[in-house]
Motif scaffolding. Structure first.
Motif, PDB file in Angstrom:
ATOM      1  N   SER A  15       9.010  -0.048  13.793  1.00  0.00           N
ATOM      2  CA  SER A  15       9.176   1.298  14.340  1.00  0.00           C
ATOM      3  C   SER A  15       7.978   2.153  13.949  1.00  0.00           C
ATOM      4  O   SER A  15       7.546   2.147  12.796  1.00  0.00           O
ATOM      5  CB  SER A  15      10.471   1.911  13.802  1.00  0.00           C
ATOM      6  N   LEU A  16       7.441   2.902  14.908  1.00  0.00           N
ATOM      7  CA  LEU A  16       6.233   3.688  14.679  1.00  0.00           C
ATOM      8  C   LEU A  16       6.427   5.094  15.232  1.00  0.00           C
ATOM      9  O   LEU A  16       6.950   5.262  16.332  1.00  0.00           O
ATOM     10  CB  LEU A  16       5.030   3.016  15.351  1.00  0.00           C
ATOM     11  N   GLY A  17       6.003   6.090  14.487  1.00  0.00           N
ATOM     12  CA  GLY A  17       6.111   7.460  14.954  1.00  0.00           C
ATOM     13  C   GLY A  17       4.950   8.305  14.476  1.00  0.00           C
ATOM     14  O   GLY A  17       4.142   7.882  13.647  1.00  0.00           O
ATOM     15  N   SER A  18       4.847   9.529  15.008  1.00  0.00           N
ATOM     16  CA  SER A  18       3.828  10.509  14.640  1.00  0.00           C
ATOM     17  C   SER A  18       2.414  10.013  14.936  1.00  0.00           C
ATOM     18  O   SER A  18       1.546   9.968  14.076  1.00  0.00           O
ATOM     19  CB  SER A  18       3.944  10.888  13.155  1.00  0.00           C
ATOM     20  N   LEU A  61       4.791  -1.146   4.019  1.00  0.00           N
ATOM     21  CA  LEU A  61       4.172  -1.094   5.343  1.00  0.00           C
ATOM     22  C   LEU A  61       5.118  -0.475   6.361  1.00  0.00           C
ATOM     23  O   LEU A  61       4.736   0.415   7.131  1.00  0.00           O
ATOM     24  CB  LEU A  61       3.766  -2.501   5.790  1.00  0.00           C
ATOM     25  N   LYS A  62       6.374  -0.926   6.362  1.00  0.00           N
ATOM     26  CA  LYS A  62       7.344  -0.403   7.322  1.00  0.00           C
ATOM     27  C   LYS A  62       7.601   1.083   7.091  1.00  0.00           C
ATOM     28  O   LYS A  62       7.773   1.842   8.045  1.00  0.00           O
ATOM     29  CB  LYS A  62       8.649  -1.205   7.231  1.00  0.00           C
ATOM     30  N   GLU A  63       7.617   1.499   5.829  1.00  0.00           N
ATOM     31  CA  GLU A  63       7.875   2.908   5.534  1.00  0.00           C
ATOM     32  C   GLU A  63       6.733   3.789   6.006  1.00  0.00           C
ATOM     33  O   GLU A  63       6.953   4.884   6.534  1.00  0.00           O
ATOM     34  CB  GLU A  63       8.104   3.087   4.033  1.00  0.00           C
ATOM     35  N   VAL A  64       5.495   3.320   5.831  1.00  0.00           N
ATOM     36  CA  VAL A  64       4.339   4.103   6.290  1.00  0.00           C
ATOM     37  C   VAL A  64       4.358   4.231   7.810  1.00  0.00           C
ATOM     38  O   VAL A  64       4.136   5.309   8.369  1.00  0.00           O
ATOM     39  CB  VAL A  64       3.018   3.459   5.819  1.00  0.00           C
ATOM     40  N   LEU A  65       4.645   3.135   8.509  1.00  0.00           N
ATOM     41  CA  LEU A  65       4.595   3.156   9.966  1.00  0.00           C
ATOM     42  C   LEU A  65       5.624   4.114  10.560  1.00  0.00           C
ATOM     43  O   LEU A  65       5.355   4.796  11.548  1.00  0.00           O
ATOM     44  CB  LEU A  65       4.820   1.747  10.523  1.00  0.00           C
ATOM     45  N   MET A 122       0.845  -1.193   0.000  1.00  0.00           N
ATOM     46  CA  MET A 122       0.000   0.000   0.000  1.00  0.00           C
ATOM     47  C   MET A 122       0.873   1.232   0.000  1.00  0.00           C
ATOM     48  O   MET A 122       2.002   1.214   0.486  1.00  0.00           O
ATOM     49  CB  MET A 122      -0.935   0.023   1.206  1.00  0.00           C
ATOM     50  N   GLY A 123       0.402   2.313  -0.510  1.00  0.00           N
ATOM     51  CA  GLY A 123       1.165   3.555  -0.475  1.00  0.00           C
ATOM     52  C   GLY A 123       0.328   4.632   0.178  1.00  0.00           C
ATOM     53  O   GLY A 123      -0.874   4.728  -0.032  1.00  0.00           O
ATOM     54  N   VAL A 124       0.964   5.502   0.943  1.00  0.00           N
ATOM     55  CA  VAL A 124       0.288   6.629   1.569  1.00  0.00           C
ATOM     56  C   VAL A 124       1.099   7.859   1.266  1.00  0.00           C
ATOM     57  O   VAL A 124       2.293   7.917   1.538  1.00  0.00           O
ATOM     58  CB  VAL A 124       0.170   6.443   3.098  1.00  0.00           C
ATOM     59  N   SER A 125       0.485   8.848   0.681  1.00  0.00           N
ATOM     60  CA  SER A 125       1.224  10.023   0.245  1.00  0.00           C
ATOM     61  C   SER A 125       1.664  10.859   1.420  1.00  0.00           C
ATOM     62  O   SER A 125       1.058  10.864   2.485  1.00  0.00           O
ATOM     63  CB  SER A 125       0.346  10.873  -0.680  1.00  0.00           C
ATOM     64  N   GLU A 126       2.751  11.624   1.188  1.00  0.00           N
ATOM     65  CA  GLU A 126       3.237  12.527   2.238  1.00  0.00           C
ATOM     66  C   GLU A 126       2.167  13.558   2.548  1.00  0.00           C
ATOM     67  O   GLU A 126       1.497  14.073   1.669  1.00  0.00           O
ATOM     68  CB  GLU A 126       4.515  13.234   1.747  1.00  0.00           C
ATOM     69  N   GLY A 127       2.018  13.885   3.812  1.00  0.00           N
ATOM     70  CA  GLY A 127       1.041  14.860   4.214  1.00  0.00           C
ATOM     71  C   GLY A 127      -0.293  14.251   4.541  1.00  0.00           C
ATOM     72  O   GLY A 127      -1.249  14.949   4.802  1.00  0.00           O
ATOM     73  N   SER A 128      -0.434  12.946   4.501  1.00  0.00           N
ATOM     74  CA  SER A 128      -1.716  12.308   4.768  1.00  0.00           C
ATOM     75  C   SER A 128      -1.777  11.825   6.203  1.00  0.00           C
ATOM     76  O   SER A 128      -0.831  11.929   6.953  1.00  0.00           O
ATOM     77  CB  SER A 128      -1.943  11.146   3.803  1.00  0.00           C
TER      78      SER A 128
END
Length: 522
Positions: free
Chosen positions: A91-94, A61-65, A1-7
């Motif tokens: 790893s999870l942030g924000s 998935l890891k990049e989104v998290l 899955m992809g999630v755009s920056e700013g979402s």
């Protein structure tokens, strides 16, 4: 899955059992991860099935998290992130807890509490099915039922809907997920609440919205007409992931350069080392920016080429996520193995020391634990058992020490039979049934060291290195390569220094020493 920056995405997790139930004394691992994107796309990830099939988690998935520009919103999402790190090293942030946003609203009326079900009912007029039979159903089944999938997806979709509602967003005011300013606009609306564990006034609440036992009231923020909100800046009891590590207070890389007398670049170094050559009269300053010291003597060695790792300038940031304001050194090949390597393989070992932020460092350590266990199984080098403990507790000596301390403190008040029993224990230890138990003798027994050296002790790291060293230099290089590749595969770093390689220095070692180098372990 992809999630755009700013979402923003909603983030929820499910345990295979209710949170209060444990298996073999340990809390059960997270079974399911649910995420819904800003556009409404819902993803349900079967974490335990992926781990059980030995598949790595998808890179996307890891990049989104861990992406700091994607907000993860939900009820208890900060705590959910800690569970993901504990169980899978993700790893999870924000994160932003919806309960803070709900409490911050002036006109929001909360009749039923702060659970996801209650917030959905009060703010969205949506009823969520939170029946015990569904919540505690088998989330580890080979196939989830349609009811389970609907339940998981609906929770995640409601969370993102609550986020949009609580920020007062609509189709006209919602920041575009594809715009670079989208994250900034959302983060500004959540100022002070990002990556903050939730602390509720007067205690927590259950899934049904009912209050639990009251706890000490936390400091609050107040403004005219607002409801009181716990001040997240003063909640110091629960620390964010990785806070236990001592982050560096100064940059690691000064990116100073040492040059040979003829001007050939030799390596980078820190300012302190460069200044040492100047103070000793062994070099002169050739340039201030970048800071270059030209040596006045012929160095013992020179780089094989100008495409050398030690000639590259390096950035002071986390090589995984790019965070540049809090980082710590990470030994890619753990010291418990590296310390036993032969000296020939420990030259220039700064290649295997990289910078990670405290959160990524903690996540990496979780992954390291899995590989260490694999090595322990493969080479018969157990961790944490008697064979792996340097000092053992001697029960006989502990019994003598306890008897002596009892006689010294309350000896006169003990029943005669008990006093005789304790004295017999001490006399047997000294192998003299007639020895006089003077205060000095008793004090000597009370000060006994009860820990003894374990003669069968072999450190886990040494045992693994010994086993790989049986294959000679190539065996040790393979162990080194294994750890480097493990770091790349599990953490997928995006900001590695140029020329960093899993095979670093290996060809040079083979050319210099050959495959038949006699291995002398430290």
């Amino acid at each position: 899955m992809g999630v755009s920056e700013g979402s923003a995405v909603s983030l929820l997790i499910h345990l295979p059992l209710p949170p209060q139930v444990s298996v073999n004394g340990k809390s059960s691992a997270v079974s399911l991860l649910q995420m819904t994107s800003y556009s409404g796309l819902c993803v349900v990830v079967r974490l335990q099935l992926l781990r059980g099939s030995q598949q790595d988690f998808p890179l996307s998935l890891k990049e989104v998290l861990r992406d700091p520009h994607v907000l993860k919103v939900g009820v208890g999402c900060y705590e959910d992130g800690k569970r993901l790190t504990r169980d899978y090293g993700l790893s999870l942030g924000s994160t932003v807890d919806l309960r803070y946003l709900a409490l911050r609203q002036r006109k929001v009326v909360l009749n039923n509490g702060l659970s996801l079900k209650s917030l959905a009912a009060d703010l969205l007029n949506v009823s969520l099915d939170k029946s015990l039979a569904l919540r505690c159903s088998n989330w580890e089944a080979d196939q989830l039922t349609p009811e389970q999938i609907t339940y998981a997806a609906r929770d995640a979709q409601v969370s993102i809907a609550l986020f949009i509602h609580l920020l007062g967003l609509n189709s006209d005011t919602t920041p575009s997920p594809d715009s670079g300013s989208g994250y900034t606009q959302l983060a500004n609306r959540c100022q002070g609440l990002v990556d903050t564990p939730f602390r509720e006034r007067g205690g927590g609440e259950g899934e049904d919205g009912k209050r639990k036992s009251k706890k000490r009231q936390q400091p609050t923020l107040e403004s005219p007409g607002d409801q009181q909100v716990p001040d997240p800046r003063r909640n110091n009891k629960r620390k964010p992931l990785g806070v236990g590590y001592a982050a560096r207070k100064s940059p690691l890389y000064d990116n100073c350069f040492l040059y040979a007398p003829d001007g050939q670049p030799l390596c980078t170094c820190d300012k302190k080392k460069a200044q040492w050559y100047l103070d000793k009269g062994l070099g002169v300053v050739q340039s201030e920016e970048p800071f270059i010291v030209r040596l006045l003597f012929e160095p013992s060695g020179r780089p094989d080429s100008q495409q050398d790792y030690y000639l590259t300038a390096k950035e002071n940031l986390c090589v995984v996520c790019g965070k540049n304001n809090s980082y710590i050194r990470k030994n890619i090949v753990p010291q418990e193995y590296k310390r036993h390597f032969p000296s020939e393989m420990k030259d220039h070992n700064s290649h295997d020391i990289l910078l990670l932020c405290t959160s990524c460092h903690a996540a990496s350590n979780v992954h390291d634990g899995f590989l260490k266990q694999q090595l322990a199984d493969e080479y018969g080098a157990p961790q944490g058992c008697e064979e792996g403990v340097c000092l053992l507790e001697d029960s006989d000596r502990r019994r003598v020490r306890s008897a002596a301390r009892a006689l010294l403190t309350v000896g006169a008040g003990l029943p005669e039979a008990r006093r005789d029993e304790l004295q017999k224990v001490i006399r047997c230890f000294f192998n003299d049934t007639d020895v006089e138990l003077t205060p000095e003798t008793l004090q000597s027994a009370a000060d006994l060291e009860t820990r003894i050296f374990n003669e069968s002790y072999v450190p886990h790291g040494l045992k693994v290195v010994k086993a790989t060293a049986e294959q000679g230099l190539k065996g040790l290089m393979e162990l080194e390569r294994c750890w480097r590749q493990h770091f790349l595969s599990t953490m997928t770093p995006r900001y590695l220094p140029s020329l960093w390689s899993v095979n670093h220095n290996h060809n040079k070692l083979l050319r210099k020493y050959g495959e038949d180098l006699p291995i002398q372990l430290n």
